[in-house]
Motif scaffolding. Structure first.
Motif, mmCIF file in Angstrom:
data_model
loop_
_atom_site.group_PDB
_atom_site.id
_atom_site.type_symbol
_atom_site.label_atom_id
_atom_site.label_comp_id
_atom_site.label_asym_id
_atom_site.label_seq_id
_atom_site.Cartn_x
_atom_site.Cartn_y
_atom_site.Cartn_z
ATOM 1 N N PRO A 1 0.817 -1.223 0.000
ATOM 2 C CA PRO A 1 0.000 0.000 0.000
ATOM 3 C C PRO A 1 0.851 1.274 0.000
ATOM 4 O O PRO A 1 0.434 2.290 -0.583
ATOM 5 C CB PRO A 1 -0.826 -0.118 1.282
ATOM 6 N N MET A 2 2.025 1.234 0.638
ATOM 7 C CA MET A 2 2.897 2.407 0.603
ATOM 8 C C MET A 2 3.345 2.706 -0.820
ATOM 9 O O MET A 2 3.397 3.871 -1.239
ATOM 10 C CB MET A 2 4.114 2.184 1.498
ATOM 11 N N ALA A 3 3.686 1.660 -1.583
ATOM 12 C CA ALA A 3 4.103 1.848 -2.973
ATOM 13 C C ALA A 3 2.969 2.431 -3.811
ATOM 14 O O ALA A 3 3.195 3.277 -4.691
ATOM 15 C CB ALA A 3 4.584 0.529 -3.568
ATOM 16 N N ALA A 4 1.724 1.991 -3.543
ATOM 17 C CA ALA A 4 0.577 2.536 -4.265
ATOM 18 C C ALA A 4 0.407 4.027 -3.985
ATOM 19 O O ALA A 4 0.127 4.821 -4.894
ATOM 20 C CB ALA A 4 -0.689 1.770 -3.875
ATOM 21 N N LEU A 5 0.600 4.416 -2.727
ATOM 22 C CA LEU A 5 0.488 5.833 -2.376
ATOM 23 C C LEU A 5 1.631 6.642 -2.989
ATOM 24 O O LEU A 5 1.419 7.760 -3.468
ATOM 25 C CB LEU A 5 0.492 5.988 -0.851
ATOM 26 N N LEU A 6 2.853 6.086 -2.983
ATOM 27 C CA LEU A 6 3.989 6.797 -3.569
ATOM 28 C C LEU A 6 3.827 6.933 -5.083
ATOM 29 O O LEU A 6 4.196 7.962 -5.660
ATOM 30 C CB LEU A 6 5.292 6.062 -3.239
ATOM 31 N N ALA A 7 3.289 5.879 -5.728
ATOM 32 C CA ALA A 7 3.050 5.959 -7.173
ATOM 33 C C ALA A 7 2.010 7.031 -7.484
ATOM 34 O O ALA A 7 2.109 7.725 -8.505
ATOM 35 C CB ALA A 7 2.597 4.604 -7.703
ATOM 36 N N TRP A 8 1.015 7.184 -6.614
ATOM 37 C CA TRP A 8 0.013 8.248 -6.786
ATOM 38 C C TRP A 8 0.660 9.619 -6.605
ATOM 39 O O TRP A 8 0.434 10.545 -7.387
ATOM 40 C CB TRP A 8 -1.106 8.045 -5.769
ATOM 41 N N TRP A 9 1.534 9.741 -5.598
ATOM 42 C CA TRP A 9 2.145 11.022 -5.271
ATOM 43 C C TRP A 9 3.245 11.405 -6.272
ATOM 44 O O TRP A 9 3.288 12.541 -6.767
ATOM 45 C CB TRP A 9 2.719 10.953 -3.856
ATOM 46 N N LEU A 10 4.127 10.451 -6.604
ATOM 47 C CA LEU A 10 5.290 10.752 -7.423
ATOM 48 C C LEU A 10 5.038 10.578 -8.920
ATOM 49 O O LEU A 10 5.601 11.304 -9.738
ATOM 50 C CB LEU A 10 6.472 9.872 -7.003
ATOM 51 N N LEU A 11 4.212 9.585 -9.281
ATOM 52 C CA LEU A 11 4.009 9.259 -10.687
ATOM 53 C C LEU A 11 2.638 9.675 -11.206
ATOM 54 O O LEU A 11 2.355 9.531 -12.399
ATOM 55 C CB LEU A 11 4.201 7.752 -10.917
ATOM 56 N N GLY A 12 1.771 10.146 -10.314
ATOM 57 C CA GLY A 12 0.450 10.573 -10.747
ATOM 58 C C GLY A 12 -0.501 9.436 -11.054
ATOM 59 O O GLY A 12 -1.524 9.649 -11.714
#
Length: 304
Positions: A106-117
């Protein structure tokens, strides 16, 4: 990836189970080895073994990829592995680190939303919230409360792995062997330096290390890294990554069983409930990702 539509066959399912076994046993053998070798030095020894095995096979990456490759090596190879072994040593059990480690999904999903849009639908958002709530519930287990700092360190380690995972998705022109090899080569000196500064007397301890410590580091390099990630790379050449990852949740289940059988873990109700919430949330995220891989419909669209 022609096997994506058909799913994993018997042979590939057996390979996934083998990966899970390799990674779960790594928790056990590493815990024994960490009784003799401090965490960052243990990670350094692991990387030294891995570098010695792979240095003959690594290929230089494209010149533009060097900064990103170095960042991945430092985040994953140095900081994530070092802090994960530190948390394992601090925890005094196998169950909670093995489960909390999965929160990197779930952290990777949030980071992908934040960093990769990258966007996700409400079901994925609910699964992320469920996983984090599970970590909170798990934290009230008496076995975890005995060493609460270990839970915090493992969460930091999971965040580092999530960040490293997002960074790895930007790498181009680097095969798995070269990526593992360069991670070990680049990460070795920083790990030894960190150990020299923050683990006083660690190198003296290494001279007195038994076959248990050396064997744990060798197992971690060969079976967890080289074979585990190598077989995983082989599978994702045949199937979409999202189709393989749900099966990897078998890893913490085996690790908990090993902890109970060989390490003396005695999980209470909070760990069972919180662990089920964490793994349930991770499973939903994995299945939602698989659905996205199989259909052109955007996961964030109202229809999804």
């Amino acid at each position: 990836m022609s096997g994506g539509a058909r799913g994993l066959g018997g042979r590939d399912l057996a390979l996934v189970l083998l990966i899970c076994l390799f990674w779960a046993v790594n928790f056990l053998v590493s815990a024994y080895a960490l009784r003799e070798i401090p965490p960052f030095l243990f990670t350094g020894v692991r990387m030294a073994f891995l570098a010695a095995l792979l240095v003959w096979f690594v290929k230089p990456p494209p010149r533009a990829q060097w900064p990103l490759l170095a960042a991945v090596a430092l985040v994953n190879g140095v900081l994530h592995f070092g802090t994960s072994f530190l948390a394992l040593r601090m925890a005094g059990n196998l169950s909670s680190p093995a489960i909390v480690m999965q929160s990197y999904v779930p952290m990777a999903a949030l980071l992908a939303w934040w960093l990769l849009g990258e966007r996700f639908a409400w079901r994925t958002g609910f699964a992320i919230a469920l996983s984090f709530a599970g970590v909170l519930v798990l934290g009230f287990d008496p076995m975890v409360l005995a060493a609460p700092a270990a839970l915090a360190v493992m969460l930091v380690s999971s965040l580092l792995l999530a960040l490293g995972t997002v960074l790895m998705r930007r790498l181009r022109g680097i095969d798995m062997i070269s990526q593992q090899g360069w991670t070990a080569i680049i990460g070795l000196l920083p790990l030894l330096a960190i150990s020299a500064v923050f683990e006083p007397g660690s190198f003296a301890q290494l001279r007195a290390t038994s076959w248990i410590g050396w064997g744990g580091a060798l197992y971690s390099a060969v079976f967890a890294s080289l074979l585990g990630h190598g077989v995983f790379y082989l599978l994702v050449q045949r199937h979409p990554v999202a189709q393989v990852t749900p099966y990897l949740l078998i890893t913490p289940v085996i690790a908990v069983a090993l902890g109970i059988a060989f390490w003396g873990d005695r999980p209470g109700p909070a760990l069972w409930i919180g662990g089920a919430m964490v793994l349930g949330g991770v499973l939903v995220i994995a299945l939602r990702t698989l659905r996205k891989a199989r259909t052109p419909v955007n996961d964030a669209s109202p229809a999804a």
